[in-house]
Design an enzyme around this catalytic site. Sequence first.
Site, PDB file in Angstrom:
ATOM      1  N   ASP A  11       0.870  -1.170   0.000  1.00 16.59           N
ATOM      2  CA  ASP A  11       0.000   0.000   0.000  1.00 16.59           C
ATOM      3  C   ASP A  11       0.913   1.228   0.000  1.00 16.59           C
ATOM      4  O   ASP A  11       2.135   1.101   0.205  1.00 16.59           O
ATOM      5  CB  ASP A  11      -0.891  -0.044   1.260  1.00 16.59           C
ATOM      6  CG  ASP A  11      -1.749   1.191   1.416  1.00 16.59           C
ATOM      7  OD1 ASP A  11      -2.396   1.584   0.435  1.00 16.59           O
ATOM      8  OD2 ASP A  11      -1.768   1.764   2.515  1.00 16.59           O
ATOM      9  N   ASP A  13      -0.360   5.052   0.957  1.00 11.36           N
ATOM     10  CA  ASP A  13      -0.729   6.121   1.892  1.00 11.36           C
ATOM     11  C   ASP A  13      -0.725   5.622   3.331  1.00 11.36           C
ATOM     12  O   ASP A  13      -1.405   4.657   3.680  1.00 11.36           O
ATOM     13  CB  ASP A  13      -2.114   6.663   1.539  1.00 11.36           C
ATOM     14  CG  ASP A  13      -2.118   7.309   0.163  1.00 11.36           C
ATOM     15  OD1 ASP A  13      -1.368   8.289  -0.025  1.00 11.36           O
ATOM     16  OD2 ASP A  13      -2.839   6.832  -0.730  1.00 11.36           O
TER      17      ASP A  13
END
Length: 228
Positions: A11, A13
């Site tokens: 991922d 963020d």
Amino acid sequence: MAKPVTHVLFDMDGLILNTEDLYTVAFQNIVSRYGKNYTFDLKLTLMGCQSKETAELIISALELPMTPEEFIKESKEQFEVLFPDSELMPGAKRLIEHLHKKGIPIGLATSSSEESYHLKVDKHHQDLFALFPYKTFGSSDPNVKRGKPHPDIFLVAVAKFPNNPKPEQCLVFEDAVNGVKAARAAGMQVVMVPDPRVDKSLTEEATVVLKSLEDFKPELFGLPPFED
């Protein structure tokens, strides 16, 4: 129990970049005009959602007198100011560079749009993100029908690896509860590095929970250990 893996998905963020903090600032700036508060509990339900889903949920939860399109437009204006100076999270650079150096196939699986990705990366972090040969942008990719906690983004991302690994051969790094649920739904193991405010009961689906990427031990998943 951790099992050996051959491929890794990240991922972005709140895991590689500190942009979750910047999203909070951006959304609070918007909702403040209506006397509303963008709480952490609301944020927790949204992390990992696609842009349109996020706008709809915030408008509904806070009863904002605006359309999703208006919210997205205002969000973009905020992001253009905030995102270019995003910073790396502790341990992210070391881990990504290590896996790349050791020839471990790595991919990026972010709910961000491609436009948003470039705002966050282009000014300071191009060299690091160039190490990801495979990138999936959940809010831009038409193949990603649903945002996290649905498994779509990770299934699309793993299909980009040329040697066609099975989901159980993949390890996902996530910070969000929705992201962990998505990875598990895709049949993958997950290392979670949650915001310290996340209740521990919400982290139980993760294979491993860490305070920081600095604490990750690659050999736990059969990956080459750090040399220093």
